[in-house]
Design a protein around this motif. Structure first.
Motif, mmCIF file in Angstrom:
data_model
loop_
_atom_site.group_PDB
_atom_site.id
_atom_site.type_symbol
_atom_site.label_atom_id
_atom_site.label_comp_id
_atom_site.label_asym_id
_atom_site.label_seq_id
_atom_site.Cartn_x
_atom_site.Cartn_y
_atom_site.Cartn_z
ATOM 1 N N GLU A 53 43.854 27.229 46.392
ATOM 2 C CA GLU A 53 44.680 28.258 47.142
ATOM 3 C C GLU A 53 43.893 29.484 47.620
ATOM 4 O O GLU A 53 43.070 30.090 46.627
ATOM 5 C CB GLU A 53 45.969 28.558 46.497
ATOM 6 N N GLU A 54 44.240 29.733 48.725
ATOM 7 C CA GLU A 54 43.257 31.316 48.952
ATOM 8 C C GLU A 54 44.075 32.215 48.406
ATOM 9 O O GLU A 54 45.422 32.345 48.163
ATOM 10 C CB GLU A 54 43.382 31.516 50.470
ATOM 11 N N THR A 55 43.434 33.388 47.936
ATOM 12 C CA THR A 55 43.775 34.496 47.204
ATOM 13 C C THR A 55 44.126 35.520 48.308
ATOM 14 O O THR A 55 43.167 36.041 48.872
ATOM 15 C CB THR A 55 42.749 35.065 46.020
ATOM 16 N N SER A 56 45.156 35.824 48.282
ATOM 17 C CA SER A 56 45.889 37.041 49.442
ATOM 18 C C SER A 56 45.151 38.150 49.085
ATOM 19 O O SER A 56 44.590 38.974 50.229
ATOM 20 C CB SER A 56 47.174 36.808 49.606
ATOM 21 N N ARG A 57 45.100 38.770 47.979
ATOM 22 C CA ARG A 57 44.768 39.987 47.420
ATOM 23 C C ARG A 57 44.364 39.937 45.962
ATOM 24 O O ARG A 57 44.678 39.114 45.383
ATOM 25 C CB ARG A 57 45.907 41.007 47.665
ATOM 26 N N GLY A 58 43.393 40.920 45.886
ATOM 27 C CA GLY A 58 42.950 40.664 44.462
ATOM 28 C C GLY A 58 41.603 39.886 44.368
ATOM 29 O O GLY A 58 40.938 39.557 45.334
ATOM 30 N N GLN A 59 41.046 39.933 43.034
ATOM 31 C CA GLN A 59 39.738 39.285 42.771
ATOM 32 C C GLN A 59 39.834 38.283 41.394
ATOM 33 O O GLN A 59 40.589 38.341 40.698
ATOM 34 C CB GLN A 59 38.725 40.143 42.360
ATOM 35 N N VAL A 60 39.059 37.173 41.898
ATOM 36 C CA VAL A 60 39.082 36.037 40.951
ATOM 37 C C VAL A 60 37.536 36.311 40.325
ATOM 38 O O VAL A 60 36.675 35.953 41.112
ATOM 39 C CB VAL A 60 39.470 34.755 41.383
ATOM 40 N N ILE A 61 37.203 36.569 39.104
ATOM 41 C CA ILE A 61 35.736 36.790 38.704
ATOM 42 C C ILE A 61 35.553 35.519 37.635
ATOM 43 O O ILE A 61 36.077 35.468 36.721
ATOM 44 C CB ILE A 61 35.638 38.138 37.835
ATOM 45 N N ILE A 62 34.501 34.920 37.958
ATOM 46 C CA ILE A 62 34.348 33.775 37.192
ATOM 47 C C ILE A 62 32.793 34.058 36.705
ATOM 48 O O ILE A 62 31.804 34.373 37.193
ATOM 49 C CB ILE A 62 34.151 32.428 37.922
ATOM 50 N N ASP A 63 32.651 34.158 35.249
ATOM 51 C CA ASP A 63 31.250 34.483 34.498
ATOM 52 C C ASP A 63 30.638 35.726 35.066
ATOM 53 O O ASP A 63 29.338 35.839 35.378
ATOM 54 C CB ASP A 63 30.338 33.454 34.547
ATOM 55 N N GLY A 64 31.482 36.753 35.458
ATOM 56 C CA GLY A 64 30.863 37.878 35.867
ATOM 57 C C GLY A 64 30.849 38.169 37.406
ATOM 58 O O GLY A 64 30.379 39.079 38.106
ATOM 59 N N ARG A 65 30.941 36.952 38.222
ATOM 60 C CA ARG A 65 30.663 37.056 39.805
ATOM 61 C C ARG A 65 32.050 37.050 40.429
ATOM 62 O O ARG A 65 33.098 36.210 40.124
ATOM 63 C CB ARG A 65 29.582 36.046 40.247
ATOM 64 N N ASP A 66 32.039 37.647 41.736
ATOM 65 C CA ASP A 66 33.393 37.344 42.233
ATOM 66 C C ASP A 66 33.232 36.144 43.093
ATOM 67 O O ASP A 66 32.538 35.917 43.832
ATOM 68 C CB ASP A 66 33.402 38.766 43.200
ATOM 69 N N ALA A 67 34.236 35.399 42.839
ATOM 70 C CA ALA A 67 34.167 34.230 43.244
ATOM 71 C C ALA A 67 35.404 33.864 44.198
ATOM 72 O O ALA A 67 35.761 32.861 44.617
ATOM 73 C CB ALA A 67 34.402 33.073 41.989
ATOM 74 N N THR A 68 36.141 34.994 44.569
ATOM 75 C CA THR A 68 37.322 34.932 45.304
ATOM 76 C C THR A 68 37.249 34.273 46.650
ATOM 77 O O THR A 68 38.167 33.690 47.028
ATOM 78 C CB THR A 68 37.827 36.332 45.635
ATOM 79 N N ALA A 69 35.979 34.494 47.157
ATOM 80 C CA ALA A 69 35.762 33.697 48.508
ATOM 81 C C ALA A 69 35.057 32.651 48.430
ATOM 82 O O ALA A 69 34.731 31.867 49.465
ATOM 83 C CB ALA A 69 35.197 34.888 49.528
ATOM 84 N N GLU A 70 34.787 32.171 47.390
ATOM 85 C CA GLU A 70 33.790 30.824 47.270
ATOM 86 C C GLU A 70 34.726 29.630 47.269
ATOM 87 O O GLU A 70 35.982 29.678 46.895
ATOM 88 C CB GLU A 70 33.341 30.916 45.658
#
Length: 349
Positions: A53-70
């Motif tokens: 699911e796309e994140t509309s706002r905010g950030q998803v950080i995985i192991d220190g990297r921004d993975a929101t758009a991955e």
């Protein structure tokens, strides 16, 4: 490493907001469970972490990297769904190794990783069988094994046991708990079953209407709920709630009973767990009532007691109780296990 951070994440479908500014840190090797009523957003939040699911706002950080758009394939996560989604024409061995094969991994590596996963899940003797020859619990273990071989950053489980019968759910809870101990991996698990949450989780995240109500260990949530919602959602049977008034560090109940309530000024509701109520003769406790229903469960029994203006209370007692519907009893609450809530449902102590 498998640390995952959610920073003010939101999910919108047009004008409807279903995830409302969630902040959460899940540490490496932690087992975190999302619980809440249907429609609270727990599966949506899990799918946002996975990238489904796309994140509309905010950030998803995985192991220190921004993975929101991955995309999901770049996040290094493995997801186990409610449906096993196994290939019926393939053996267990081929189902478990399929992702490695499609990724072009050497055959020796495929065989080694499948063998390791099969040992961890006790599937060695089933490797040459097809899914139709397996029980529901065995199929779910194959689905989990398919994720293990990928050596993911974290495992995401979306209600994986809901299709199983009661005995298989107990068996698979044990399997998943042992798997977490063996792999020492980060796991995020969604369920509506609070027994799964209480028995498996390092921490539980209680969600309601797209917001986090409370995060804590099973014991913290059970013994120190932050609000009325958590108090009644965690625990089976749920916490009893009675109307009360508090004045000069003492509470009063509608039927006239009461006791000390230090630090609970402004409370309008009192909470007490079913096991924290003692049964005695009428006139000697906090409230009197009449047994309405007796639920026999073997070692335990639950009494539903009609206490008039204080409502119907659930009392946990010994399975050998001789009390029957219509019997008058007095109920005494354990003072140190009383919970008080204000008019907004916020815990006062």
């Amino acid at each position: 490493m498998g640390k995952i951070e959610l920073k003010a994440v939101e999910k919108w479908y047009g004008e409807a907001q279903v995830i409302k500014g969630v902040d959460l840190t899940i540490d490496d090797s932690e087992f975190v469970i999302f619980v809440g009523p249907s429609g609270c957003g727990k599966s949506t939040l899990l799918r946002m972490i996975a990238g489904l699911e796309e994140t509309s706002r905010g950030q998803v950080i995985i192991d220190g990297r921004d993975a929101t758009a991955e995309p999901p394939s770049k996040r290094g996560l493995a997801m186990v769904f409610q449906s096993y989604a196994l290939y019926p024409h393939m053996s267990v061995r081929d189902n478990m190794g399929f992702s490695l094969k499609t990724a072009g991994a050497p055959k020796a590596e495929q065989e080694e990783k499948v063998a390791e996963a099969a040992r961890a899940l006790r599937l060695e003797e089933y490797l040459d069988r097809r899914p139709k020859d397996l029980s529901g619990g065995q199929r779910q273990r194959v689905a989990i094994g398919r994720s293990i071989v990928r050596d993911p950053t974290a495992f995401l489980f979306d209600e994986p046991l809901s299709n199983l019968d009661a005995s298989l759910r107990v068996e698979m809870r044990y399997e998943i708990a042992k798997l977490h101990q063996a792999l020492n991996a980060t796991m995020i698990y969604v369920t509506h079953d609070q027994v799964e949450a209480m028995t498996l989780a390092d921490r539980i995240v209680v969600l309601s209407a797209g917001r986090i109500e409370q995060v804590g260990s099973p014991r913290e949530l059970y013994e120190h709920p932050a609000n009325l919602f958590v108090a009644q959602f965690i625990g089976s049977p749920k916490m009893n709630i009675l109307p009360c008034t508090v004045a000069e560090d003492a509470f009063s109940l509608p039927g006239g009973g009461g006791g000390p309530a230090t630090g609970a000024a402004g409370a309008t509701q009192l909470g007490i767990r079913p096991e924290a109520i003692a049964i005695g003769a009428t006139g000697g406790g906090h409230v009197d009532g009449t047994v309405d229903v007796t639920e026999y469960l073997g070692a335990d029994a639950y009494l539903i007691v009609d206490c008039g203006a204080s409502g119907k209370l659930t009392v946990r007692t010994d399975g050998e109780t001789s009390l029957r519907p219509g019997d008058p009893i007095g109920l005494t609450f354990e003072d140190r296990k009383l919970h008080f809530f204000d008019a907004d449902g916020i815990a006062l102590r």
